[in-house]
Design an enzyme around this catalytic site. Structure first.
Site, short mmCIF file in Angstrom:
data_model
loop_
_atom_site.label_atom_id
_atom_site.label_comp_id
_atom_site.label_asym_id
_atom_site.label_seq_id
_atom_site.Cartn_x
_atom_site.Cartn_y
_atom_site.Cartn_z
N LYS A 1 1.00 -0.95 0.21
CA LYS A 1 -0.07 -0.15 0.57
C LYS A 1 0.81 1.28 -0.06
CE LYS A 1 -0.47 -0.48 5.08
NZ LYS A 1 -0.75 -0.86 5.82
N ARG B 1 -10.90 0.50 13.73
CA ARG B 1 -11.35 0.68 12.37
C ARG B 1 -12.15 -0.08 11.86
NH1 ARG B 1 -5.25 0.93 9.86
NH2 ARG B 1 -5.85 -1.45 9.61
N HIS C 1 -6.64 -6.87 12.91
CA HIS C 1 -5.72 -5.90 13.21
C HIS C 1 -5.75 -5.79 14.35
CE1 HIS C 1 -2.37 -4.17 11.73
NE2 HIS C 1 -3.09 -2.42 12.02
N ARG D 1 1.73 -10.77 7.62
CA ARG D 1 0.78 -10.47 6.87
C ARG D 1 2.16 -8.21 7.31
NH1 ARG D 1 -4.49 -8.83 8.64
NH2 ARG D 1 -3.45 -7.67 10.29
N TYR E 1 15.51 31.01 5.82
CA TYR E 1 15.03 31.80 5.33
C TYR E 1 14.75 32.03 7.02
CZ TYR E 1 12.74 30.93 0.71
OH TYR E 1 12.29 30.72 -0.49
N CYS F 1 14.44 24.80 3.12
CA CYS F 1 12.99 25.16 2.00
C CYS F 1 12.45 24.43 0.83
CB CYS F 1 14.13 25.80 0.66
SG CYS F 1 15.37 27.60 1.72
N MET F 2 12.10 24.58 0.33
CA MET F 2 11.22 23.56 -0.84
C MET F 2 12.18 22.54 -1.62
SD MET F 2 7.88 24.15 -3.79
CE MET F 2 6.84 25.75 -1.86
N ASP F 3 12.97 23.00 -1.71
CA ASP F 3 13.87 22.51 -3.24
C ASP F 3 15.41 21.93 -2.53
OD1 ASP F 3 11.20 22.94 -4.10
OD2 ASP F 3 11.97 24.86 -5.11
C1 LIG Z 1 -0.30 -1.92 6.92
C2 LIG Z 1 -0.97 -2.15 7.47
C3 LIG Z 1 -0.41 -3.59 7.77
C4 LIG Z 1 1.68 -4.05 7.50
O1 LIG Z 1 1.66 -3.14 9.04
P1 LIG Z 1 3.08 -3.36 9.26
O2 LIG Z 1 3.09 -2.58 10.85
O3 LIG Z 1 3.59 -1.67 8.32
O4 LIG Z 1 3.75 -4.19 9.31
C5 LIG Z 1 -0.38 -5.09 8.44
N1 LIG Z 1 -2.26 -5.13 7.86
C6 LIG Z 1 -3.09 -4.28 8.32
C7 LIG Z 1 -4.72 -4.69 7.88
C8 LIG Z 1 -2.60 -2.94 8.08
O5 LIG Z 1 -3.80 -2.24 7.35
#
Ligand SMILES: *Cc1c(COP(=O)(O)O)cnc(C)c1O
Length: 383
Positions: free
Chosen positions: A39, A137, A172, A227, A273, A320-322
């Protein structure tokens, strides 16, 4: 573009990714599936190249936050199963079916809409059912010690919908790197739900709940799929987890910048700045072409260090920005065109701490305008 022409770039070491993949995989029991988190553009490392590498390494599944990320992976040629963790508007259900993406579902209504879309397309859509065991969540809310009969009925009805294949059940953890008691409570809820569903004849092929911390710290959570996200990219979610994997994780990304100019500036001169820095001695300042427009946080002004010729050199004045300025007075040989390492594993961790955030955020913030350069195999250290 030639590397020598890039002002700033992110070097992504695919060998390090491979090492982390094998290291994490080795922590899970034999036969356990591996879902790689890609992601947010693979935590800033580039969704398609990282996804492809994980596919090549044998990851069983990839996960994204939303359907557009899944679309990008499919367009990039990735064929592995992809789990979409976030909600998808039901209007986009045909796209999920088209892309063959597995969708997370946490309520019966959404399940019904997805079922209709899949049937209309004459296809089967895979889903993973999400349980909320304490993260608050997404997910069907499981109440410890409460009445969960309605939830069980809804999940049973969801799993029976035509056009859907309920392949997975997951949850989770909210505080895996904090409270063991809370995490074990969540695990117990998950196992209770699993058992209650099984008693109703509802079983799933895949059960999963462990992100990086749980993969490293709680083998009892591995189920039949792990995961991990951040650990795959070479970082421990908490310092006390370092080394639990044995060989040690290797940071995958380094951000580097090519010094634009080195300038001699006399003592007493103000820098950048707001004149927040005044030089105490005659100095040499390297102008480094990275700034907050590249995701280098402005809060690091007058605080961060960069590695130049193997030495840590302080950022002077506001970022700065860049661009920003770095004091190289003590390194007389530094010249325009030399490389400054802005982030490596240690610098990124230090910077995140200084800013009061986590490495995840700084990695995600590495801006799209910074080209990602993929290196692996022999010769990669020449960059
Ligand atoms: C982002 C996420 C993970 C991974 O989490 P880490 O701490 O980066 O290993 C696993 N499961 C779900 C649902 C997530 O949103």
């Amino acid at each position: 573009m030639e590397l020598t022409h890039m002002r700033t770039w992110a070097e992504i070491d695919l060998d390090a990714l491979e090492h982390n993949y094998h290291t994490l995989r080795a922590m899970a029991p034999a036969g356990c599936r591996f879902l790689g988190l890609v992601k947010a553009n693979a935590y800033g490392h580039g969704g398609v190249p990282v996804g492809k590498k994980l596919e090549e390494l044998g990851a069983d599944m990839l996960a994204v936050a939303c359907v557009s990320e899944a679309e990008e992976l499919r367009q990039g040629g990735i064929t592995r199963p992809i789990l979409c963790l976030g909600q998808t508007p039901v209007e986009l259900a045909p796209l999920l079916v088209d892309l063959d993406v597995t969708q997370t579902v946490e309520d019966l209504e959404t399940g019904k809409a997805l079922s209709q879309a899949a049937q209309a397309a004459g296809k089967t859509l895979k889903i993973h059912v999400k349980l909320d065991t304490g993260m608050s969540r997404l997910g069907f809310l499981w109440r410890a010690g409460g009445d969960n009969s309605r939830l069980l009925e809804d999940i049973a009805a969801l799993c029976a919908l035509p056009g859907l294949e309920a392949e997975g059940l997951f949850t989770h953890f909210a505080d895996a790197d904090g409270s063991e008691a809370y995490t074990m409570d969540q695990l117990t809820r998950f196992l209770d739900a699993k058992k209650a569903l099984e008693e109703r004849g509802i079983g799933f092929t895949i059960y999963h709940c462990g992100a990086s911390t749980a993969v490293l710290h709680y083998p009892c959570t591995h189920m039949n799929m792990i995961r991990p996200g951040i650990a795959l990219y070479g970082y421990y979610p908490a310092p006390e987890l370092a080394g639990l994997d044995g060989p040690g994780l290797e940071p995958v990304m380094e951000v580097k910048s090519r010094i634009a100019a080195v300038r001699k500036v006399p003592a007493g001169t103000c820098v950048s700045y707001g004149r927040t820095a005044v030089l105490k001695r005659d100095s040499r300042l390297a102008v480094v072409p990275i700034g907050y427009g590249d995701g280098y946080p402005r809060q690091l002004s007058n605080r961060a260090f960069m590695e130049i010729h193997g030495t840590l050199c302080p950022v002077v004045g506001r970022i700065c920005m860049d661009m920003c300025m770095v004091d190289v007075t003590d390194l007389p040989e530094v010249k325009a065109g030399d490389v400054a390492v802005v982030y490596n594993g240690a610098l990124l961790e230090q910077d995140a701490e200084m800013v009061g955030t986590i490495v995840y955020e700084l990695l995600c913030d590495v801006a799209p305008r910074i080209p990602r350069v993929y290196v692996q195999g022999q010769g990669k250290k020449k960059l």
